[in-house]
Scaffold this active site. Structure first.
Site, PDB file in Angstrom:
ATOM      1  N   LYS A  32     -17.433  37.148   9.016  1.00  0.00           N
ATOM      2  CA  LYS A  32     -15.944  36.381   8.956  1.00  0.00           C
ATOM      3  C   LYS A  32     -14.772  37.244   8.970  1.00  0.00           C
ATOM      4  O   LYS A  32     -13.561  36.908   9.384  1.00  0.00           O
ATOM      5  CB  LYS A  32     -15.947  35.629   7.660  1.00  0.00           C
ATOM      6  CG  LYS A  32     -16.846  34.392   7.622  1.00  0.00           C
ATOM      7  CD  LYS A  32     -16.390  33.436   8.573  1.00  0.00           C
ATOM      8  CE  LYS A  32     -17.558  32.536   9.047  1.00  0.00           C
ATOM      9  NZ  LYS A  32     -17.397  31.876  10.319  1.00  0.00           N
ATOM     10  N   TYR A  58     -31.468  36.694  10.544  1.00  0.00           N
ATOM     11  CA  TYR A  58     -31.132  37.039   9.311  1.00  0.00           C
ATOM     12  C   TYR A  58     -32.541  37.055   8.165  1.00  0.00           C
ATOM     13  O   TYR A  58     -32.902  36.001   8.070  1.00  0.00           O
ATOM     14  CB  TYR A  58     -30.020  36.312   8.527  1.00  0.00           C
ATOM     15  CG  TYR A  58     -28.570  36.312   9.033  1.00  0.00           C
ATOM     16  CD1 TYR A  58     -28.348  35.719  10.471  1.00  0.00           C
ATOM     17  CD2 TYR A  58     -27.709  37.039   8.528  1.00  0.00           C
ATOM     18  CE1 TYR A  58     -27.205  35.768  10.919  1.00  0.00           C
ATOM     19  CE2 TYR A  58     -26.311  37.133   9.166  1.00  0.00           C
ATOM     20  CZ  TYR A  58     -26.063  36.458  10.461  1.00  0.00           C
ATOM     21  OH  TYR A  58     -24.982  36.477  11.118  1.00  0.00           O
ATOM     22  N   TYR A  95     -20.327  29.059   9.939  1.00  0.00           N
ATOM     23  CA  TYR A  95     -20.504  29.977  10.680  1.00  0.00           C
ATOM     24  C   TYR A  95     -19.928  30.135  11.960  1.00  0.00           C
ATOM     25  O   TYR A  95     -19.407  31.049  12.522  1.00  0.00           O
ATOM     26  CB  TYR A  95     -22.186  30.078  10.921  1.00  0.00           C
ATOM     27  CG  TYR A  95     -22.653  31.407  11.284  1.00  0.00           C
ATOM     28  CD1 TYR A  95     -22.873  31.434  12.797  1.00  0.00           C
ATOM     29  CD2 TYR A  95     -23.132  32.543  10.444  1.00  0.00           C
ATOM     30  CE1 TYR A  95     -23.382  32.761  13.283  1.00  0.00           C
ATOM     31  CE2 TYR A  95     -23.601  33.686  10.987  1.00  0.00           C
ATOM     32  CZ  TYR A  95     -23.654  33.639  12.504  1.00  0.00           C
ATOM     33  OH  TYR A  95     -24.271  34.964  13.046  1.00  0.00           O
ATOM     34  N   HIS A 147     -24.136  32.565  21.900  1.00  0.00           N
ATOM     35  CA  HIS A 147     -25.443  32.101  21.190  1.00  0.00           C
ATOM     36  C   HIS A 147     -25.144  30.775  20.584  1.00  0.00           C
ATOM     37  O   HIS A 147     -24.317  30.308  19.979  1.00  0.00           O
ATOM     38  CB  HIS A 147     -25.619  33.196  19.853  1.00  0.00           C
ATOM     39  CG  HIS A 147     -26.155  34.431  20.317  1.00  0.00           C
ATOM     40  ND1 HIS A 147     -26.919  35.244  19.508  1.00  0.00           N
ATOM     41  CD2 HIS A 147     -26.137  35.075  21.637  1.00  0.00           C
ATOM     42  CE1 HIS A 147     -27.172  36.531  20.086  1.00  0.00           C
ATOM     43  NE2 HIS A 147     -27.014  36.394  21.317  1.00  0.00           N
ATOM     44  N   PRO A 158     -19.987  41.519   5.143  1.00  0.00           N
ATOM     45  CA  PRO A 158     -20.213  41.220   6.499  1.00  0.00           C
ATOM     46  C   PRO A 158     -21.179  40.210   6.932  1.00  0.00           C
ATOM     47  O   PRO A 158     -21.178  39.834   7.950  1.00  0.00           O
ATOM     48  CB  PRO A 158     -20.406  42.660   7.079  1.00  0.00           C
ATOM     49  CG  PRO A 158     -21.320  43.198   5.970  1.00  0.00           C
ATOM     50  CD  PRO A 158     -20.445  42.789   4.645  1.00  0.00           C
TER      51      PRO A 158
HETATM   52  C1  PHB Z   1     -23.161  42.673  14.058  1.00  0.00           C
HETATM   53  O1  PHB Z   1     -23.423  42.487  15.048  1.00  0.00           O
HETATM   54  O2  PHB Z   1     -22.294  43.733  13.672  1.00  0.00           O
HETATM   55  C2  PHB Z   1     -22.914  41.470  13.166  1.00  0.00           C
HETATM   56  C3  PHB Z   1     -23.732  40.312  13.332  1.00  0.00           C
HETATM   57  C4  PHB Z   1     -23.576  39.093  12.436  1.00  0.00           C
HETATM   58  C5  PHB Z   1     -23.156  39.564  11.166  1.00  0.00           C
HETATM   59  C6  PHB Z   1     -22.779  40.718  10.607  1.00  0.00           C
HETATM   60  C7  PHB Z   1     -22.573  41.782  11.644  1.00  0.00           C
HETATM   61  O3  PHB Z   1     -23.218  38.595  10.042  1.00  0.00           O
END
Ligand code: PHB
Ligand code: APR
Length: 382
Positions: A290, A197, A378, A68, A286
């Protein structure tokens, strides 16, 4: 080397040590099936992916992982793309489930690594301040001991190795959050080819994925939420209410769980010949993806330090390892805290605080400087 815990940290450490000619034994309390199906994270920083490739664990990652180059921030019913690659001079992330990474590392360890003992529950570590620390563990209905040169606790936040660091020496820093995540796996194609997000006054939502046909979706829920209170239709309705733009097609929900979130750092990450790596030493909410990447970074540095000690007798890297890791850990703690508080709507949040969040989101999606700061954190700082 005694390694307690067969999650990503313990398995990768064993692999990296093996490639440096250093023997280790991994003690894992659960069975293989349990460890391989445990739903956890899914985003690998570029450095993490490179480390896995370098140690021979990248074949399926390169075949099945989804590279990505951007993420979306959705708020005020609009989505904004952050071009991670452009903002970081070429860095991206790979979406590859932790379950798959663990399967790959277990297969490698069993194929040509040292002992990986499932069903082995470490009970205590003694002699941390001696030259021969001892792991006491239960396996096959009996208690055993494993005398080691060093013991590395990769046994997660609920492990026992932290207890080997005397309370008077150990400092714990922590922060709770007034919300958790309800996470689901659904057999439906992701509605966006990148992660979304979403901030909404109803609460945060994250649209992630595991493959072109499996979506991984999260909803902010109150702490103590029982997954049983969220039947599938209620989940789909709430995702729709928070970010209708990205509502996937409704389909079978195959896994559902509630994840509490905490920020925790234990200092130091070493006491004598006992070291703590990954979740055994630190937790992050989460939101910033990280946790897994910090665990990989801890053990990558540690394997390098042990290789230096073996090859040159120099303990310089090992003696500096805890401080080196903690600088990176605190950066990740701050980034994860910032992403979490920017995107989640706390219970009873004031209108003023919501305006602050929207101002921060406007800044990040309009200023290349602010966007670059988020993108660099990130994708993983060098
Ligand atoms: C996930 O796909 O589990 C996931 C992706 C991004 C995040 C947290 C969890 O920031
Ligand atoms: N004895 C042996 N094994 C143990 C013990 C014990 N007493 N206690 C815990 N374990 C095992 C757990 O069963 C688990 O398999 O240690 C392992 C710890 O793995 P993780 O919790 O996954 O921690 P880590 O390897 O540091 O990886 C961090 O996992 O929790 C996620 O979000 C986190 O993605 C991050 C990653």
């Amino acid at each position: 080397m005694g390694i307690i815990g067969g999650g990503p940290a313990g398995l990768l450490l064993a692999r990296l040590l093996h490639r440096s000619g250093i023997d280790s034994v991994v003690l894992e309390r659960r069975d293989r099936a349990y460890v391989e199906r445990r739903q956890r994270a899914g985003v690998l920083e570029q450095g993490t992916a490179d480390t896995l490739r370098d140690c021979g664990a990248g074949e399926r990652l390169d075949r099945q992982g989804l590279v990505h180059h951007g993420i979306r921030l959705h708020y005020g019913r609009r989505s904004h793309r952050l071009d991670l690659r452009a903002l970081t001079g070429g860095r991206s992330v790979v979406v590859y489930a932790q379950t798959e990474l663990v399967k790959d590392l277990i297969a490698l360890q069993l194929a040509d690594g040292g002992p990986l003992v499932f069903g082995a529950r470490a009970l205590a570590v003694t002699g941390a301040d001696t030259a021969r620390p001892v792991v006491h563990y239960a396996h096959g209905g009996r208690e055993h001991t494993l005398t080691c040169d060093y013991v590395v606790g990769c046994d997660g936040f609920h492990g026992i190795t932290r207890d080997a660091v005397p309370a008077g020496t150990r400092r714990t820093y922590e922060r709770g959050y007034p919300y958790s995540w309800l996470g689901i796996l659904a057999g439906v194609p992701p509605s966006c080819d990148e992660l979304v997000y979403a901030h909404s006054e109803r609460g945060f939502a994250l649209f992630s994925m595991r493959s072109p046909t499996v979506s991984r979706l999260y909803l902010q829920v109150p702490n103590g939420t029982d997954p049983a209170d969220w039947p599938d239709e209620r989940i789909w309705d709430e995702l729709d209410a928070r970010a209708a733009t990205w509502q996937p097609a409704r389909g079978p929900v195959t896994a559902k769980s509630v994840l509490p979130m905490r920020s925790v750092v234990t200092e130091p990450m070493r006491y004598g010949r006992v070291l703590l790596a990954g979740d055994a030493a630190h937790l992050v909410p989460p939101t910033g993806a990280k946790g897994l990447n910090l665990a990989v970074a801890d053990v990558t540095e540690l394997a390098r330090a042990f290789a230096r000690l073996k090859d040159s007798g120099s303990a310089e890297l090992l003696d500096g390892w805890s401080d080196t890791c903690l600088r990176r850990v605190w950066r990740a703690e701050h980034f994860s805290y910032s992403m979490t508080t920017m995107l989640h709507t706390a219970p009873g949040q004031s209108a003023f605080d919501t305006r602050l969040q929207l101002s921060q989101l406007d800044r990040v999606t309009s200023s290349p400087h602010a966007a670059a700061e988020l993108a660099e954190n990130y994708t993983g700082l060098p």
